[in-house]
Design an enzyme around this catalytic site. Structure first.
Site, PDB file in Angstrom:
ATOM      1  N   ASP A  19       0.798  -1.192  -0.162  1.00 47.36           N
ATOM      2  CA  ASP A  19      -0.008   0.077  -0.188  1.00 47.36           C
ATOM      3  C   ASP A  19       0.690   1.425   0.075  1.00 47.36           C
ATOM      4  O   ASP A  19       1.887   1.099   0.342  1.00 47.36           O
ATOM      5  CB  ASP A  19      -0.972  -0.109   1.169  1.00 47.36           C
ATOM      6  CG  ASP A  19      -1.846   1.098   1.284  1.00 47.36           C
ATOM      7  OD1 ASP A  19      -2.199   1.457   0.129  1.00 47.36           O
ATOM      8  OD2 ASP A  19      -2.106   1.718   2.153  1.00 47.36           O
ATOM      9  N   SER A  20       0.248   2.563  -0.257  1.00 50.11           N
ATOM     10  CA  SER A  20       1.197   3.508   0.129  1.00 50.11           C
ATOM     11  C   SER A  20       1.505   3.962   1.269  1.00 50.11           C
ATOM     12  O   SER A  20       2.421   4.767   1.627  1.00 50.11           O
ATOM     13  CB  SER A  20       0.267   4.893  -0.387  1.00 50.11           C
ATOM     14  OG  SER A  20      -0.762   4.883   0.561  1.00 50.11           O
ATOM     15  N   TYR A  51      -1.084   8.442  -2.295  1.00 45.87           N
ATOM     16  CA  TYR A  51      -1.210   8.037  -3.543  1.00 45.87           C
ATOM     17  C   TYR A  51      -2.443   8.814  -4.210  1.00 45.87           C
ATOM     18  O   TYR A  51      -2.349   9.103  -5.335  1.00 45.87           O
ATOM     19  CB  TYR A  51      -1.458   6.559  -3.763  1.00 45.87           C
ATOM     20  CG  TYR A  51      -0.258   5.667  -3.826  1.00 45.87           C
ATOM     21  CD1 TYR A  51       1.018   6.282  -3.747  1.00 45.87           C
ATOM     22  CD2 TYR A  51      -0.336   4.229  -3.917  1.00 45.87           C
ATOM     23  CE1 TYR A  51       2.092   5.243  -3.595  1.00 45.87           C
ATOM     24  CE2 TYR A  51       0.690   3.286  -4.006  1.00 45.87           C
ATOM     25  CZ  TYR A  51       1.756   3.925  -3.812  1.00 45.87           C
ATOM     26  OH  TYR A  51       2.974   3.053  -3.717  1.00 45.87           O
ATOM     27  N   GLY A  52      -3.275   9.288  -3.359  1.00 50.78           N
ATOM     28  CA  GLY A  52      -4.628   9.589  -3.755  1.00 50.78           C
ATOM     29  C   GLY A  52      -4.514  11.008  -4.587  1.00 50.78           C
ATOM     30  O   GLY A  52      -5.501  11.296  -5.437  1.00 50.78           O
ATOM     31  N   CYS A  82      -4.878  -1.311  -1.427  1.00 50.63           N
ATOM     32  CA  CYS A  82      -5.007  -0.169  -1.789  1.00 50.63           C
ATOM     33  C   CYS A  82      -5.944   0.106  -3.127  1.00 50.63           C
ATOM     34  O   CYS A  82      -5.630  -0.505  -4.204  1.00 50.63           O
ATOM     35  CB  CYS A  82      -3.725   0.609  -2.152  1.00 50.63           C
ATOM     36  SG  CYS A  82      -3.638   2.229  -2.694  1.00 50.63           S
ATOM     37  N   ASN A  83      -6.948   0.865  -2.773  1.00 50.35           N
ATOM     38  CA  ASN A  83      -7.948   1.161  -3.799  1.00 50.35           C
ATOM     39  C   ASN A  83      -7.480   1.938  -4.905  1.00 50.35           C
ATOM     40  O   ASN A  83      -7.965   1.755  -5.908  1.00 50.35           O
ATOM     41  CB  ASN A  83      -9.186   1.624  -3.094  1.00 50.35           C
ATOM     42  CG  ASN A  83      -9.870   0.941  -2.292  1.00 50.35           C
ATOM     43  OD1 ASN A  83     -10.975   0.311  -2.657  1.00 50.35           O
ATOM     44  ND2 ASN A  83      -9.517   0.917  -1.103  1.00 50.35           N
ATOM     45  N   THR A  84      -6.664   2.842  -4.611  1.00 48.31           N
ATOM     46  CA  THR A  84      -6.040   3.753  -5.611  1.00 48.31           C
ATOM     47  C   THR A  84      -5.121   3.126  -6.604  1.00 48.31           C
ATOM     48  O   THR A  84      -5.249   3.521  -7.588  1.00 48.31           O
ATOM     49  CB  THR A  84      -5.398   5.041  -4.790  1.00 48.31           C
ATOM     50  OG1 THR A  84      -6.177   5.429  -3.853  1.00 48.31           O
ATOM     51  CG2 THR A  84      -5.211   6.169  -5.814  1.00 48.31           C
ATOM     52  N   GLU A 160      -1.651   8.584   8.457  1.00 39.85           N
ATOM     53  CA  GLU A 160      -0.138   8.185   8.416  1.00 39.85           C
ATOM     54  C   GLU A 160       0.590   8.689   9.622  1.00 39.85           C
ATOM     55  O   GLU A 160       1.482   8.126  10.058  1.00 39.85           O
ATOM     56  CB  GLU A 160       0.234   8.642   7.127  1.00 39.85           C
ATOM     57  CG  GLU A 160       0.113   8.064   5.931  1.00 39.85           C
ATOM     58  CD  GLU A 160       0.800   6.558   5.856  1.00 39.85           C
ATOM     59  OE1 GLU A 160       2.003   6.428   5.951  1.00 39.85           O
ATOM     60  OE2 GLU A 160       0.022   5.720   5.731  1.00 39.85           O
ATOM     61  N   CYS A 192     -11.187   3.285   0.832  1.00 44.54           N
ATOM     62  CA  CYS A 192      -9.653   3.421   1.053  1.00 44.54           C
ATOM     63  C   CYS A 192      -9.289   2.814   2.627  1.00 44.54           C
ATOM     64  O   CYS A 192      -9.764   2.933   3.118  1.00 44.54           O
ATOM     65  CB  CYS A 192      -9.395   4.966   1.256  1.00 44.54           C
ATOM     66  SG  CYS A 192      -7.640   5.241   1.847  1.00 44.54           S
ATOM     67  N   THR A 193      -8.153   1.904   2.152  1.00 46.42           N
ATOM     68  CA  THR A 193      -7.800   1.059   3.141  1.00 46.42           C
ATOM     69  C   THR A 193      -7.260   1.667   4.374  1.00 46.42           C
ATOM     70  O   THR A 193      -7.084   1.139   5.444  1.00 46.42           O
ATOM     71  CB  THR A 193      -6.753  -0.115   2.738  1.00 46.42           C
ATOM     72  OG1 THR A 193      -5.780   0.746   2.053  1.00 46.42           O
ATOM     73  CG2 THR A 193      -7.165  -0.836   1.594  1.00 46.42           C
ATOM     74  N   HIS A 194      -7.077   3.207   4.303  1.00 44.76           N
ATOM     75  CA  HIS A 194      -6.669   3.742   5.588  1.00 44.76           C
ATOM     76  C   HIS A 194      -7.941   4.010   6.612  1.00 44.76           C
ATOM     77  O   HIS A 194      -7.712   4.122   7.694  1.00 44.76           O
ATOM     78  CB  HIS A 194      -6.118   5.500   5.109  1.00 44.76           C
ATOM     79  CG  HIS A 194      -4.699   5.097   4.650  1.00 44.76           C
ATOM     80  ND1 HIS A 194      -4.294   4.508   3.415  1.00 44.76           N
ATOM     81  CD2 HIS A 194      -3.494   5.869   5.309  1.00 44.76           C
ATOM     82  CE1 HIS A 194      -2.823   4.709   3.476  1.00 44.76           C
ATOM     83  NE2 HIS A 194      -2.307   5.221   4.564  1.00 44.76           N
TER      84      HIS A 194
HETATM   85  N1  DGL Z   1      -4.808   3.141   1.012  1.00 44.86           N
HETATM   86  C1  DGL Z   1      -4.847   3.656  -0.246  1.00 44.86           C
HETATM   87  C2  DGL Z   1      -6.407   3.225  -0.754  1.00 44.86           C
HETATM   88  O1  DGL Z   1      -6.871   2.410  -0.417  1.00 44.86           O
HETATM   89  C3  DGL Z   1      -4.413   4.877  -0.699  1.00 44.86           C
HETATM   90  C4  DGL Z   1      -4.532   6.153   0.072  1.00 44.86           C
HETATM   91  C5  DGL Z   1      -3.366   7.127  -0.372  1.00 44.86           C
HETATM   92  O2  DGL Z   1      -2.150   7.053  -0.434  1.00 44.86           O
HETATM   93  O3  DGL Z   1      -3.970   8.225  -0.895  1.00 44.86           O
HETATM   94  O4  DGL Z   1      -6.830   4.265  -1.521  1.00 44.86           O
END
Ligand code: DGL
Length: 287
Positions: A19-20, A51-52, A82-84, A160, A192-194
């Site tokens: 993931d990011s 990453y978003g 990570c969805n992104t 983060e 988003c996994t965060h």
């Molecule tokens: N956790 C990631 C997701 O599921 C990326 C979040 C990011 O880095 O912007 O989209």
């Protein structure tokens, strides 16, 4: 196919996850619970988070790089936690690397099936919401419901930093969630996994009548299924290992945040930075 140094894939080789940043730990938790005998490798690309707000080309490069690294470390399967990154890179990854690759996408389909008000909310990154993959999801599953989307700019950065209870994090959550509640959403997708790490803040504001959907558990079940189909499930390893990598600049911050976050798993985490090619290599010793 990309030429990466691969080790023979057997049921005994590990699963690679990336993931990011720390968000992927919300998926790793479910993989660990469902697959207690697997060795797990996790790359957190914190130097490049979030990453978003990055271009799909940039994310694709990072995803190819991290996946190549995990495969060189012996991964028998890859999980894009990570969805992104899934939206930007899953096709390129599947073209480059010949192993099971499991990605994830916002749970629009189950949300559309669950809603009673006919309104679902999706919290995700700008990158995910602007992607062709997400447009495809809406076309396939969002036709008979109203889908209200909200890009949560700045929220990944709070998570983060491990600021899961900070006033500034609460304010951001509140600001992003309220429009979805005002629109009548009774089902909200954590896209988003965060975001599962601020689920408590979202749930407190949304109230008991609103269902929150997180895809981590479904992804873990998909990993189990794909490994079983490929004869790669490890059912015997009595001492499964968790090996984490994080890039150099963010190493200390990652370890701090990961401790806060893995504390939420209910188990004690002992994280240690060890110099290695990617300077920090941390092992989560107890689960
Ligand atoms: N956790 C990631 C997701 O599921 C990326 C979040 C990011 O880095 O912007 O989209």
């Amino acid at each position: 196919m990309t030429d990466v140094t691969t080790k023979p894939q057997t049921d005994a080789t590990p699963i690679g996850v990336f993931d990011s940043g720390v968000g992927g730990l919300s998926v790793l938790k479910h993989i660990r619970q469902l697959l207690p005998h697997e060795d797990l490798l996790f790359c957190a690309d914190c130097d490049h988070a979030p990453y978003g707000n990055k271009s799909p080309e940039f994310i694709r490069e990072r995803a190819l790089h991290l996946s190549g690294f995990l495969i060189a470390e012996g991964a028998k399967a890859l999980v894009v936690a990570c969805n992104t990154a899934t939206a930007a890179a899953i096709e390129a990854l599947r073209q480059h690397y010949p192993l099971p690759i499991i990605g994830m996408e916002p749970a629009v389909k189950p949300a559309a099936a669950a809603t009673r008000t006919g309104v679902i909310g999706v919290l995700a990154t700008s990158g995910t919401l602007q992607s062709a993959q997400f447009a495809g999801l809406l076309e396939s599953y969002g036709q008979n419901v109203r889908v209200v989307t909200q890009a949560c700019i700045g929220l990944v950065e709070c998570i983060e930093r491990g600021e899961l209870e900070a006033d500034s994090t609460r304010q951001l959550v509140s600001q992003y969630l309220q429009p979805l509640l005002d629109a009548g959403a009774d089902t909200i997708v954590l896209g988003c996994t965060h975001y599962p790490f601020v689920r408590h803040l979202i749930a407190a504001q949304a109230g008991a009548g609103v269902t929150l959907i997180d895809t981590g558990e479904a992804v873990a079940r998909q990993v189990q299924k794909r490994l079983a189909e490929s004869g790669l499930l490890n059912a015997t390893n009595a001492a499964p290992r968790n090996t984490f990598w994080v890039n150099r600049q963010s190493g200390d911050a990652f370890l701090e945040t990961a401790e806060v976050i893995t504390g939420l798993w209910g188990g004690k985490a002992d994280l240690q930075p060890l110099p290695n090619p990617v300077k920090y290599r941390a092992r989560l010793l107890s689960q």
